[in-house]
Each structure stands twice: as C-alpha cells, then as structure tokens.
Motif scaffolding. Sequence first.
Motif, PDB file in Angstrom:
ATOM      1  N   THR A   5       0.849  -1.184   0.000  1.00 47.36           N
ATOM      2  CA  THR A   5       0.000   0.000   0.000  1.00 47.36           C
ATOM      3  C   THR A   5       0.889   1.240   0.000  1.00 47.36           C
ATOM      4  O   THR A   5       1.513   1.561   1.004  1.00 47.36           O
ATOM      5  N   LEU A  45      -7.105   1.070   5.027  1.00 44.46           N
ATOM      6  CA  LEU A  45      -7.955   0.470   3.999  1.00 44.46           C
ATOM      7  C   LEU A  45      -9.354   0.222   4.537  1.00 44.46           C
ATOM      8  O   LEU A  45     -10.362   0.451   3.846  1.00 44.46           O
ATOM      9  N   SER A  62     -11.228   3.447   4.883  1.00 44.48           N
ATOM     10  CA  SER A  62     -11.598   3.920   3.546  1.00 44.48           C
ATOM     11  C   SER A  62     -12.837   3.190   3.033  1.00 44.48           C
ATOM     12  O   SER A  62     -13.724   3.810   2.425  1.00 44.48           O
ATOM     13  N   CYS A  63     -12.904   1.892   3.275  1.00 44.80           N
ATOM     14  CA  CYS A  63     -14.089   1.121   2.874  1.00 44.80           C
ATOM     15  C   CYS A  63     -15.328   1.605   3.618  1.00 44.80           C
ATOM     16  O   CYS A  63     -16.411   1.753   3.032  1.00 44.80           O
ATOM     17  N   ASP A  92     -11.697   1.860  -8.341  1.00 45.20           N
ATOM     18  CA  ASP A  92     -10.472   2.290  -7.658  1.00 45.20           C
ATOM     19  C   ASP A  92      -9.601   3.014  -8.685  1.00 45.20           C
ATOM     20  O   ASP A  92      -8.945   2.372  -9.515  1.00 45.20           O
ATOM     21  N   CYS A 120      -5.087   2.329  -8.739  1.00 48.17           N
ATOM     22  CA  CYS A 120      -5.165   1.177  -7.829  1.00 48.17           C
ATOM     23  C   CYS A 120      -3.820   0.666  -7.333  1.00 48.17           C
ATOM     24  O   CYS A 120      -3.769  -0.197  -6.455  1.00 48.17           O
ATOM     25  N   PHE A 150      -5.999  -1.940  -2.095  1.00 44.58           N
ATOM     26  CA  PHE A 150      -7.388  -1.648  -1.730  1.00 44.58           C
ATOM     27  C   PHE A 150      -8.334  -2.640  -2.378  1.00 44.58           C
ATOM     28  O   PHE A 150      -9.264  -3.143  -1.730  1.00 44.58           O
ATOM     29  N   ALA A 193     -10.794  -4.828  -0.123  1.00 47.41           N
ATOM     30  CA  ALA A 193     -12.236  -4.601  -0.199  1.00 47.41           C
ATOM     31  C   ALA A 193     -12.974  -5.847  -0.671  1.00 47.41           C
ATOM     32  O   ALA A 193     -14.056  -6.168  -0.163  1.00 47.41           O
ATOM     33  N   LEU A 252      -6.935   6.603  -3.936  1.00 47.84           N
ATOM     34  CA  LEU A 252      -5.991   6.723  -2.826  1.00 47.84           C
ATOM     35  C   LEU A 252      -4.602   7.074  -3.348  1.00 47.84           C
ATOM     36  O   LEU A 252      -3.901   6.223  -3.891  1.00 47.84           O
TER      37      LEU A 252
END
Length: 381
Positions: A124, A144, A147-148, A161, A164, A169, A173, A223
């Motif tokens: 990430t 993460l 964020s979800c 995304d 990505c 992520f 997710a 992100l």
Amino acid sequence: MNRSKSIITQLLDSAGVVINGEHPWDIKVRNENFFPLVIQQGSLAIGESYMQNWWSSPQPDAFIAKVLSARLDEKIHKSLSLKKHIFLAKLFNHQGHIQAFKNGSRHYDIGNDLFERMLDKRMTYTCAFWDGVKTLDAAQEQKLDISCQKVHLKPGMHVLDIGCGWGSFAQFAAERYDVKVTGITISKEQAALAKDRCKGLPVVIKLMDYRDLSGQYDAIVSLGMFEHVGYKNYRAYMEIARKCLHDGGLFLLHTIGSNRSSVFTDPWIHKYIFPNSMLPSIGQIGKAIEGLFVMEHWENYSADYDKTLMTWYHNFKEHWNELASKYDETFFRMWEYYLLSCAATFRARNSQLWQVVLSKNGVPGGYRFERHTTKKDSTMY
C-alpha cells in the motif's frame, strides 16, 4: 563563495541549525560549492548536493523540518530554472493523456523489488493510519478498512479504484467487504502484479488513464493518485468521477495537499521522483468540485504520513543489501533524501494528507462516519 556561505550560515542559524554543530539536525558540509549552489538553485541544490554527498546530517529529516518550519525556502529567490519551470507549467498540460503514462512509468515502474521491500505486505503506497496500532501492516489495513467504511461498502457493490497501485485496496475490499472492484493504473509493473495478487477475487485490473473511464459504479475511491492529475485537469477529473458514480454513491478522495495553491511542484521532486506531480490546495479542490459534488466529510492525517514515510525509510535501509546489486549508491542517497525530506514536509506541516468524502447530491439526512471494527477484521490489530 564567502558571501554565499555567510548568507546560508545566517539563515540556518535563524532556524536553529549549526554547520558542524552537535545537534542531530545540524549539518556537516563537505564541499564548499554547496553554499553558492543553494543560493542559485534553492531546494534543487539541497537535494542534488545530498545525492553527491556534499553534506550530511545525523537526521536529515530533522534538518529539513527545521528549515521548512523557519520558512527559509521563502527567503531564497526563485532561480531562473524554477521560473522557467513555472512558466512552462502554466503554458502546457504536463499531465495530458500521453504524458501521464510517461510520468507514471518514471516512478512506479522502477522495480517491484524495491517497493516490495519498502512497503507493507499488501504493498500500500499511501499514508497508513496509526491510531491504536504499532506495525505498518496493521496501520495500512486500518487505513484500507476506514476507507471502505467511509464509502459505506456493502456486499455485492461494484467499486471503482482510480489509481489502484499494486491492488492493495481492491484485494482488501473484495476479501473483507465482499464487493467487486475495478482498478485502473497507468503503470505496467503495478498492473501486472496487481492482477497476480488479486487472482481468484472479483477484481478487474486495467492499464488505463482515468480519462478513458466509462460505466457507473456504486462507490469510487482514489488513494494517492490525485497528486498526478495536475491543476489543468482537476475539473475534468471531477467531471469524470461524477459521471462514473451512481446517484446515491460516495466518492473518497485521498490525497496529499498543500497549504497554498500552486501550479508546480518542488524542483527536486519533479526532476528525480515524481515528474510533473502537483499537490492540490483546499481552494483548488473546492473549485474543481463546485457544482459537481457535495463535500460530506474532510479529515487530515498529516502526522500519520510522517510516521509512514519514516517506516518506509527504515524498511528501505534495512533491506538495502538485497537491492544494492541493482541500484547504486547515488540511487540510495536519492531515495533516502526522498523519503526523509517528504517526512519532514509533513512534520513541518507544509504538506497535509486529506481524506475527503464526496456525494453527487448530498446524503439525505446528512453523512455520518463512525469507525467500527468489522467481524472479519476484529483480531487484525
């Protein structure tokens, strides 16, 4: 030479920095050409002279944080080359469709081996959230997860995304929230590894520019990609995001931000790390979303990015022996300066890290976000 040394010495003294001093933020100058070069070229010269080993410090990040906190960067006149860079940034769109792929490749295609050793297990490459956790893996999963939750993910939703990366992520997710994810990136190396890491999950990874997006999604996240969009394209980016978002959906924009509106980035960062990158300001984001989105929620995590960058630096340094055969010593000092100087910008509060939640028409009754631990990740931390 003597005059430039005197000017730099006085400026550093006003920031509490002593040349050949004993504090961890003091610097040792090995090449006297450092002084006139800094007068002529400012931050570009500081970074390049560090790469050339003209100066050192026990804690370069602490030195740069001192310099920025004292606003010494504002006390040295812009060089002719920087003025040219600003002029060209206003004249041309350096983040256009074709150029965007070149910009991305310069950084993200350096080599997955480097990023695998520097980042967390999910790779990430954005700010981790450290509240209540101690390891990089846990801090990134917390980011993460938050964020979800901010875009109210539910099983069966289809998420876009934008930018990505290596699929962190998308993978998270799909695994934790039972959603489908379409991720896009302009990096060939990222796309290839993301597809491999997301194998077997309801995740599609595409090598494409955001301007080629179509279709509609239940939620959108981006992100750490907006820093590459460029001020000439902010409005178009937001128009595309609105077009791709279902009416009741939410859009999470996660981006580094600047305290001031600008049309260019730091010259050293532009030349060596992120070509044609640009940090948006609150004003620039506001102008870009005006009439397109309702701003539902805005948070600042800048202190978390300082800690994240320092952790990446320690990982990079710890694994350097595994990378040294591919990357030379100049690269080591360049990458070291990149990570430490960026940490310093957050520590000095020159840079911010924002998470912004946007809706198309406003959430009926108002948007609410309360962090909760999901059943699937209850033992994660």
